[in-house]
Design a protein around this motif. Sequence first.
Motif, PDB file in Angstrom:
ATOM      1  N   GLY A  43       5.231  17.372 -16.381  1.00 40.97           N
ATOM      2  CA  GLY A  43       3.948  17.709 -16.381  1.00 40.97           C
ATOM      3  C   GLY A  43       3.229  17.087 -15.083  1.00 40.97           C
ATOM      4  N   ALA A  44       3.883  16.380 -14.303  1.00 47.36           N
ATOM      5  CA  ALA A  44       3.093  15.534 -13.093  1.00 47.36           C
ATOM      6  C   ALA A  44       4.128  15.878 -11.868  1.00 47.36           C
ATOM      7  CB  ALA A  44       3.325  13.941 -13.752  1.00 47.36           C
ATOM      8  N   ALA A  45       3.504  16.791 -11.133  1.00 45.43           N
ATOM      9  CA  ALA A  45       4.309  17.220 -10.013  1.00 45.43           C
ATOM     10  C   ALA A  45       4.077  16.404  -8.840  1.00 45.43           C
ATOM     11  CB  ALA A  45       3.860  18.900  -9.504  1.00 45.43           C
ATOM     12  N   GLY A  46       2.754  16.169  -8.480  1.00 46.77           N
ATOM     13  CA  GLY A  46       2.449  15.125  -7.401  1.00 46.77           C
ATOM     14  C   GLY A  46       3.108  15.739  -6.004  1.00 46.77           C
ATOM     15  N   PRO A  47       2.793  14.885  -4.984  1.00 49.41           N
ATOM     16  CA  PRO A  47       3.144  15.465  -3.681  1.00 49.41           C
ATOM     17  C   PRO A  47       4.369  15.603  -3.339  1.00 49.41           C
ATOM     18  CG  PRO A  47       2.357  12.955  -3.464  1.00 49.41           C
ATOM     19  CD  PRO A  47       2.113  13.426  -5.119  1.00 49.41           C
ATOM     20  N   ALA A  48       4.934  16.232  -2.420  1.00 50.73           N
ATOM     21  CA  ALA A  48       6.190  16.356  -2.000  1.00 50.73           C
ATOM     22  C   ALA A  48       6.801  15.031  -1.282  1.00 50.73           C
ATOM     23  CB  ALA A  48       6.268  17.751  -1.206  1.00 50.73           C
ATOM     24  N   ALA A  49       5.920  14.304  -0.790  1.00 48.58           N
ATOM     25  CA  ALA A  49       6.430  13.253   0.117  1.00 48.58           C
ATOM     26  C   ALA A  49       5.185  12.078  -0.138  1.00 48.58           C
ATOM     27  CB  ALA A  49       6.131  13.534   1.480  1.00 48.58           C
ATOM     28  N   GLY A  50       5.791  10.701  -0.141  1.00 43.45           N
ATOM     29  CA  GLY A  50       5.138   9.629  -0.285  1.00 43.45           C
ATOM     30  C   GLY A  50       5.679   8.596   0.595  1.00 43.45           C
ATOM     31  N   TYR A  51       4.569   7.353   0.954  1.00 43.56           N
ATOM     32  CA  TYR A  51       5.057   6.524   1.862  1.00 43.56           C
ATOM     33  C   TYR A  51       4.549   5.063   1.368  1.00 43.56           C
ATOM     34  CZ  TYR A  51       5.001  10.798   4.578  1.00 43.56           C
ATOM     35  OH  TYR A  51       5.291  12.229   4.911  1.00 43.56           O
ATOM     36  N   VAL A  52       5.074   4.141   1.869  1.00 48.05           N
ATOM     37  CA  VAL A  52       4.847   2.814   1.343  1.00 48.05           C
ATOM     38  C   VAL A  52       4.832   1.708   2.747  1.00 48.05           C
ATOM     39  CG1 VAL A  52       7.234   2.150   1.084  1.00 48.05           C
ATOM     40  CG2 VAL A  52       5.499   0.925  -0.223  1.00 48.05           C
ATOM     41  N   ARG A  53       4.084   0.837   2.341  1.00 47.09           N
ATOM     42  CA  ARG A  53       3.779  -0.410   3.414  1.00 47.09           C
ATOM     43  C   ARG A  53       3.988  -1.605   2.676  1.00 47.09           C
ATOM     44  NH1 ARG A  53       0.447  -1.978   8.829  1.00 47.09           N
ATOM     45  NH2 ARG A  53       0.882  -3.934   9.007  1.00 47.09           N
ATOM     46  N   VAL A  86       0.761  -1.166   0.056  1.00 47.44           N
ATOM     47  CA  VAL A  86      -0.174  -0.049   0.125  1.00 47.44           C
ATOM     48  C   VAL A  86       0.901   1.207   0.176  1.00 47.44           C
ATOM     49  CG1 VAL A  86      -1.845   1.190   1.301  1.00 47.44           C
ATOM     50  CG2 VAL A  86      -1.914  -1.281   1.153  1.00 47.44           C
ATOM     51  N   LYS A  87       0.614   2.221  -0.695  1.00 49.00           N
ATOM     52  CA  LYS A  87       1.230   3.461  -0.925  1.00 49.00           C
ATOM     53  C   LYS A  87       0.359   4.372  -0.209  1.00 49.00           C
ATOM     54  CE  LYS A  87       4.741   2.632  -4.380  1.00 49.00           C
ATOM     55  NZ  LYS A  87       4.741   2.448  -5.874  1.00 49.00           N
ATOM     56  N   TRP A  88       0.864   5.689   0.177  1.00 49.61           N
ATOM     57  CA  TRP A  88      -0.016   6.724   0.767  1.00 49.61           C
ATOM     58  C   TRP A  88       0.946   8.003   0.379  1.00 49.61           C
ATOM     59  CZ3 TRP A  88      -0.418   7.166   6.784  1.00 49.61           C
ATOM     60  CH2 TRP A  88      -1.320   8.026   6.913  1.00 49.61           C
ATOM     61  N   GLU A  89       0.109   8.690  -0.467  1.00 48.91           N
ATOM     62  CA  GLU A  89       0.389  10.277  -0.876  1.00 48.91           C
ATOM     63  C   GLU A  89       0.589  11.110   0.283  1.00 48.91           C
ATOM     64  OE1 GLU A  89      -0.379  10.621  -5.594  1.00 48.91           O
ATOM     65  OE2 GLU A  89      -1.941  11.266  -4.368  1.00 48.91           O
ATOM     66  N   GLY A  90       1.545  11.970   0.268  1.00 49.14           N
ATOM     67  CA  GLY A  90       1.805  12.628   1.501  1.00 49.14           C
ATOM     68  C   GLY A  90       1.267  14.142   1.274  1.00 49.14           C
ATOM     69  N   TRP A  91      -0.019  14.342   0.633  1.00 45.65           N
ATOM     70  CA  TRP A  91      -0.653  15.703   0.732  1.00 45.65           C
ATOM     71  C   TRP A  91      -0.906  16.005   2.352  1.00 45.65           C
ATOM     72  CZ3 TRP A  91      -0.300  17.541  -3.971  1.00 45.65           C
ATOM     73  CH2 TRP A  91      -0.141  16.793  -5.078  1.00 45.65           C
ATOM     74  N   THR A  92      -1.553  14.934   2.957  1.00 45.70           N
ATOM     75  CA  THR A  92      -2.181  15.710   4.177  1.00 45.70           C
ATOM     76  C   THR A  92      -1.547  14.552   5.206  1.00 45.70           C
ATOM     77  OG1 THR A  92      -4.313  14.261   3.910  1.00 45.70           O
ATOM     78  CG2 THR A  92      -4.308  16.682   3.231  1.00 45.70           C
ATOM     79  N   THR A 113       0.941   3.574  11.677  1.00 43.18           N
ATOM     80  CA  THR A 113       0.261   2.727  10.767  1.00 43.18           C
ATOM     81  C   THR A 113       1.335   1.716  10.005  1.00 43.18           C
ATOM     82  OG1 THR A 113       0.055   4.557   9.208  1.00 43.18           O
ATOM     83  CG2 THR A 113      -1.798   3.839  10.479  1.00 43.18           C
ATOM     84  N   GLY A 114       2.652   1.666  10.265  1.00 41.58           N
ATOM     85  CA  GLY A 114       3.593   0.827   9.701  1.00 41.58           C
ATOM     86  C   GLY A 114       4.047   1.098   8.490  1.00 41.58           C
ATOM     87  N   PHE A 115       3.948   2.454   8.138  1.00 42.89           N
ATOM     88  CA  PHE A 115       4.537   2.989   6.700  1.00 42.89           C
ATOM     89  C   PHE A 115       5.892   3.481   6.876  1.00 42.89           C
ATOM     90  CE2 PHE A 115       0.118   2.422   5.647  1.00 42.89           C
ATOM     91  CZ  PHE A 115       0.137   2.472   4.331  1.00 42.89           C
ATOM     92  N   THR A 116       6.862   3.731   5.726  1.00 44.66           N
ATOM     93  CA  THR A 116       7.985   4.396   5.909  1.00 44.66           C
ATOM     94  C   THR A 116       7.903   4.967   4.583  1.00 44.66           C
ATOM     95  OG1 THR A 116       8.954   2.308   4.392  1.00 44.66           O
ATOM     96  CG2 THR A 116       9.251   2.206   6.887  1.00 44.66           C
ATOM     97  N   GLY A 117       8.967   6.153   4.741  1.00 51.59           N
ATOM     98  CA  GLY A 117       8.875   7.158   3.702  1.00 51.59           C
ATOM     99  C   GLY A 117       9.704   6.771   2.247  1.00 51.59           C
ATOM    100  N   LEU A 118       8.996   7.047   1.267  1.00 51.51           N
ATOM    101  CA  LEU A 118       9.801   7.153   0.021  1.00 51.51           C
ATOM    102  C   LEU A 118      10.700   8.305  -0.386  1.00 51.51           C
ATOM    103  CD1 LEU A 118       6.560   6.377  -2.266  1.00 51.51           C
ATOM    104  CD2 LEU A 118       8.266   4.573  -1.378  1.00 51.51           C
TER     105      LEU A 118
END
Length: 374
Positions: A141-151, A112-118, A127-132
């Motif tokens: 053309g695809a900025a995306g969030p500044a951070a993301g996480y993965v479990r 499971v991944k988690w975008e770091g918007w909020t 919740t057991g995630f670690t930072g990407l």
Amino acid sequence: MPPRHEPSERPTGPVRPVESLVVPYEPDAPPPGLVPLAGDEVSERWRAVDRSAHAPRLVAVPGDDREGWAAAALVTARPKTAYLKIVDAVGDVRAAVDAVVALAARRGLAQVKWEGWTARAEDVAATGFTGLRTPLTPSEGAAGPAAGYVRWLRGGVTTTPVYYGQTTHFTCGAVTALVARAHAGALEWEELDRQAELTLWRDATNFPACEPVGLGVAVHRARPSSPVRVHLDADRPVLLDHLSENDREWRALLQRASRKDAERAGVPVDPSRLSLSAVRASIGRGEHVLLLLSLAGMQGFDVPHWVLCHSVVPGAIVIDDPWSNATTGDTWVDAHLLPVSDASLDTMSVLSPQDFRGAVTIGRPHERDATPHP
């Protein structure tokens, strides 16, 4: 720059069972239970793009009164892949995230991944995630969030590349080769920039695409310390069927020249089809595989595209895709450390109408030429 090696990214605890319900996300008709939870910023982000190609779903946790919702998460994923992505979680964030993880586990997915918007750091850790790793650059053309996480739910990845998104529509082959080189320790990550991307592309291109033999020869020239092998089960020029007769003719001439270059440079061209078990074996030996596939399965349009295969987990091969499709809500969080089942990757990487598979395997560099790890 971040170090090349990271601790093993494995789940920090068992998957907690959570009562939840899963409903389609309709941006113009949000369920009543969602309205009190999602604020204007989150609601606007969810509606900003058409996510329908990535099967958007709301994973909701009922409230104690069984009437409203205590929490919800918007979840998407590229088709034909082995993960779920949380765009945002609202309400009781930890309960929502736990519900998504439990859903992914029931489906037998790899991560499971988690975008770091909020996402807050304390909720991520709980919740057991670690930072990407922060990307060097997102794709064009695809900025995306500044951070993301993965479990990870099945296995995990112990060493990861930094994500680098291609800065043009046609440099995917060059980017995958450069990321492989940096991941192997033969190139400093800070040297991976647009100049390096375009320089390697210029040496490999069949205008504008990079076909397997030309890419393999260019990789050998740029990285002579590592053994390079091309795999191409087609005995004629490839990736030319969509062009006019005149354009096919001169590009075919260049591909024949690449074959001669490969022979002179000692780069073998294996005419047998590379199997997915062979891809796994190559990765197991510490090698990298540049694999040519069609984006039809993951993105909905049949365009040839290079990705980097660099890790394996049970039931899936982990790739880095240098391109993400901003128009569908796809970001670098989707494209980085992306698990794809062997069966799906097998289908994606047989290109029509010639029915061929193209790949370049890159062996480990000689120790004296490898850049020391910090």
